[in-house]
Design a protein around this motif. Structure first.
Motif, short mmCIF file in Angstrom:
data_model
loop_
_atom_site.label_atom_id
_atom_site.label_comp_id
_atom_site.label_asym_id
_atom_site.label_seq_id
_atom_site.Cartn_x
_atom_site.Cartn_y
_atom_site.Cartn_z
N ARG A 1 1.52 3.18 7.78
CA ARG A 1 0.25 3.91 7.75
C ARG A 1 -0.91 2.98 7.42
NH1 ARG A 1 0.43 9.36 7.22
NH2 ARG A 1 -1.71 9.20 7.99
N LEU A 2 -0.68 2.03 6.52
CA LEU A 2 -1.74 1.08 6.17
C LEU A 2 -2.12 0.21 7.37
CD1 LEU A 2 -0.59 -0.01 2.61
CD2 LEU A 2 -2.71 1.20 3.17
N ARG A 3 -1.11 -0.22 8.11
CA ARG A 3 -1.40 -1.01 9.31
C ARG A 3 -2.16 -0.18 10.34
NH1 ARG A 3 1.31 -5.79 9.06
NH2 ARG A 3 2.97 -5.89 7.48
N ALA A 4 -1.85 1.11 10.41
CA ALA A 4 -2.53 1.98 11.36
C ALA A 4 -4.00 2.16 11.00
CB ALA A 4 -1.82 3.33 11.44
N VAL A 5 -4.30 2.40 9.71
CA VAL A 5 -5.70 2.59 9.33
C VAL A 5 -6.47 1.28 9.45
CG1 VAL A 5 -5.17 4.55 7.83
CG2 VAL A 5 -5.29 2.27 6.84
N HIS A 6 -5.79 0.16 9.20
CA HIS A 6 -6.45 -1.13 9.38
C HIS A 6 -6.78 -1.37 10.85
CE1 HIS A 6 -6.26 -5.62 9.98
NE2 HIS A 6 -7.20 -5.52 9.07
N ALA A 7 -5.81 -1.06 11.72
CA ALA A 7 -6.03 -1.25 13.15
C ALA A 7 -7.13 -0.32 13.67
CB ALA A 7 -4.73 -0.98 13.91
N ALA A 8 -7.27 0.85 13.05
CA ALA A 8 -8.30 1.80 13.47
C ALA A 8 -9.69 1.35 13.04
CB ALA A 8 -8.00 3.18 12.91
N GLY A 9 -9.76 0.40 12.10
CA GLY A 9 -11.05 -0.13 11.70
C GLY A 9 -11.46 0.14 10.27
N ALA A 10 -10.54 0.59 9.41
CA ALA A 10 -10.90 0.83 8.01
C ALA A 10 -11.36 -0.47 7.37
CB ALA A 10 -9.71 1.41 7.25
N SER A 11 -12.46 -0.39 6.63
CA SER A 11 -13.03 -1.60 6.05
C SER A 11 -12.45 -1.93 4.70
CB SER A 11 -14.55 -1.45 5.91
OG SER A 11 -14.86 -0.42 4.98
N GLY A 12 -11.79 -0.97 4.06
CA GLY A 12 -11.26 -1.25 2.74
C GLY A 12 -10.39 -0.13 2.21
N LEU A 13 -9.79 -0.40 1.06
CA LEU A 13 -8.85 0.52 0.44
C LEU A 13 -9.16 0.59 -1.05
CD1 LEU A 13 -6.11 2.08 1.18
CD2 LEU A 13 -4.97 0.09 0.18
N SER A 14 -9.19 1.79 -1.58
CA SER A 14 -9.41 1.99 -3.01
C SER A 14 -8.17 2.62 -3.61
CB SER A 14 -10.62 2.91 -3.22
OG SER A 14 -10.80 3.20 -4.59
N LEU A 15 -7.60 1.97 -4.64
CA LEU A 15 -6.37 2.43 -5.26
C LEU A 15 -6.57 2.67 -6.75
CD1 LEU A 15 -3.90 -0.12 -3.59
CD2 LEU A 15 -4.13 2.31 -3.02
N ARG A 16 -5.74 3.52 -7.31
CA ARG A 16 -5.82 3.85 -8.72
C ARG A 16 -4.71 3.12 -9.48
NH1 ARG A 16 -6.46 8.08 -5.40
NH2 ARG A 16 -8.30 9.41 -5.60
N LEU A 17 -5.10 2.49 -10.59
CA LEU A 17 -4.14 1.81 -11.45
C LEU A 17 -4.48 2.15 -12.89
CD1 LEU A 17 -1.73 -0.21 -11.43
CD2 LEU A 17 -3.42 -2.00 -11.88
N ASP A 18 -3.66 3.01 -13.50
CA ASP A 18 -3.97 3.53 -14.83
C ASP A 18 -3.03 3.01 -15.90
OD1 ASP A 18 -6.15 5.23 -13.94
OD2 ASP A 18 -4.62 6.42 -12.95
N GLY A 19 -2.28 1.99 -15.57
CA GLY A 19 -1.40 1.34 -16.53
C GLY A 19 -0.84 0.08 -15.92
N SER A 20 -0.51 -0.89 -16.77
CA SER A 20 0.01 -2.16 -16.26
C SER A 20 1.51 -2.13 -16.05
CB SER A 20 -0.33 -3.30 -17.23
OG SER A 20 0.35 -3.12 -18.47
N THR A 21 2.16 -1.02 -16.43
CA THR A 21 3.59 -0.85 -16.25
C THR A 21 3.87 0.48 -15.58
OG1 THR A 21 3.92 0.25 -18.38
CG2 THR A 21 4.03 -2.18 -18.35
N ALA A 22 5.06 0.59 -15.00
CA ALA A 22 5.46 1.86 -14.38
C ALA A 22 5.50 2.97 -15.43
CB ALA A 22 6.82 1.70 -13.71
N GLU A 23 5.93 2.64 -16.63
CA GLU A 23 6.03 3.64 -17.68
C GLU A 23 4.67 4.28 -17.97
OE1 GLU A 23 7.56 4.02 -22.34
OE2 GLU A 23 7.39 2.06 -21.37
N LEU A 24 3.64 3.46 -18.12
CA LEU A 24 2.32 3.98 -18.45
C LEU A 24 1.66 4.68 -17.26
CD1 LEU A 24 0.86 1.09 -20.62
CD2 LEU A 24 1.27 3.44 -21.38
N HIS A 25 1.69 4.01 -16.11
CA HIS A 25 0.99 4.55 -14.95
C HIS A 25 1.65 5.83 -14.44
CE1 HIS A 25 -1.47 4.46 -11.29
NE2 HIS A 25 -0.36 4.74 -10.62
#
Length: 291
Positions: free
Chosen positions: A98-122
């Motif tokens: 899906r990421l390759r598809a949106v990139h190929a379609a022309g998406a200029s960027g991606l915004s992701l959420r990171l609410d912890g530095s470990t799997a346990e916290l996030h």
């Protein structure tokens, strides 16, 4: 001179589905008030009508990857002269394909959420096991594709002392911008516990400090401008900002951990408002215009 908006955030999927919900089931449970393809394309044309440079159009939600027409909308935005970025949720829909598809379609960027530095916290904060791993995998894939990545972190009581380690991940994986989101306690956010005014000041000064390691800004904390100005004045006068500003134990702990991680050396790259969304940099020194 009239100023045009530099960002336009649109939730084209009304509800955030649980990460364990199959995409087909989510499609059957769509809110009837969502814009259909024709209406969404018309909205993109209206945004293009603001003139050039057109605002950055961020498709968010919910989970925009649940829209079967997502790549069509991105391509349409590019056709009418609007830069389109996506802000997906950490769900099984966030695949390499899906990421390759949106990139190929022309998406200029991606915004992701990171609410912890470990799997346990996030994962505990997001309420779904596996979200941390999906997020890191998508982040690395996007970087390999050459997409601009912005990392957003909700500053809450669960991760106050983890913030330096989150910034370490941002520095290691690479991102054009780290944005510290200060929680507005409404709805479910009321249960997370608001920060005290002193804690907010400590975190704002920490965000200023880690501008030495990553391009950094805040969201829903417009007083960061005031902190940046205070720090500049105090630095010029040679005064101790900790003493003058009365910063507390939280700031001292964040500063100590930042030093242990090597985040206190480098050239300051803090993002200060008002943003210039049109300033560019090469791929490995990406522009700092926010998603």
């Amino acid at each position: 001179m009239e100023r045009l908006p530099h960002r336009w955030l649109t939730a084209l999927v009304d509800a955030l589905r649980a990460a364990s919900t199959p995409a087909s089931a989510a499609a059957d449970d769509r809110d009837p008030r969502e814009l259909d393809t024709a209406a969404a394309q018309d909205l993109l044309r209206q945004v293009a009508g603001f003139g050039q440079p057109a605002p950055l159009f961020v498709i968010t939600g919910g989970d925009p990857f649940q829209r079967p027409d997502l790549t069509d909308l991105i391509a349409h935005g590019r056709k009418v002269g609007v830069r389109v970025a996506v802000s997906p949720s950490g769900t099984p829909t966030l695949t390499d394909e899906r990421l390759r598809a949106v990139h190929a379609a022309g998406a200029s960027g991606l915004s992701l959420r990171l609410d912890g530095s470990t799997a346990e916290l996030h994962d505990a904060f997001r309420g779904v096991p596996g979200v941390f791993r999906w997020t890191l995998d998508a982040w690395d894939t996007a970087r390999c594709l050459g997409m601009k990545v912005q990392i957003n972190t909700t500053v809450a009581r669960h991760n106050l002392y983890d913030l330096p380690d989150i910034v370490r991940l941002v520095a290691e994986h690479g991102a054009m911008l780290w944005s510290a989101f200060f929680l507005v306690p409404t709805g479910r956010g009321r249960t997370l516990g608001a920060l005290t005014p002193a804690e907010v000041e400590d975190v704002l000064n920490f965000v200023h400090d880690v501008g030495l390691a990553v391009p950094a800004k805040t969201t829903e904390a417009h007083h960061f401008r005031r902190v940046a100005l205070q720090r500049q004045v105090l630095a010029n006068s040679g005064d101790d900002h900790v003493a003058v500003l009365g910063l507390g134990p939280l700031y001292r702990e964040l500063r100590k951990r930042s030093a242990e991680l090597g985040l206190d050396a480098g050239t300051r790259r803090v993002r200060r408002p008002p943003p210039d969304a049109r300033r560019g940099r090469p791929r490995h020194r990406p522009r700092q215009g926010p998603l």
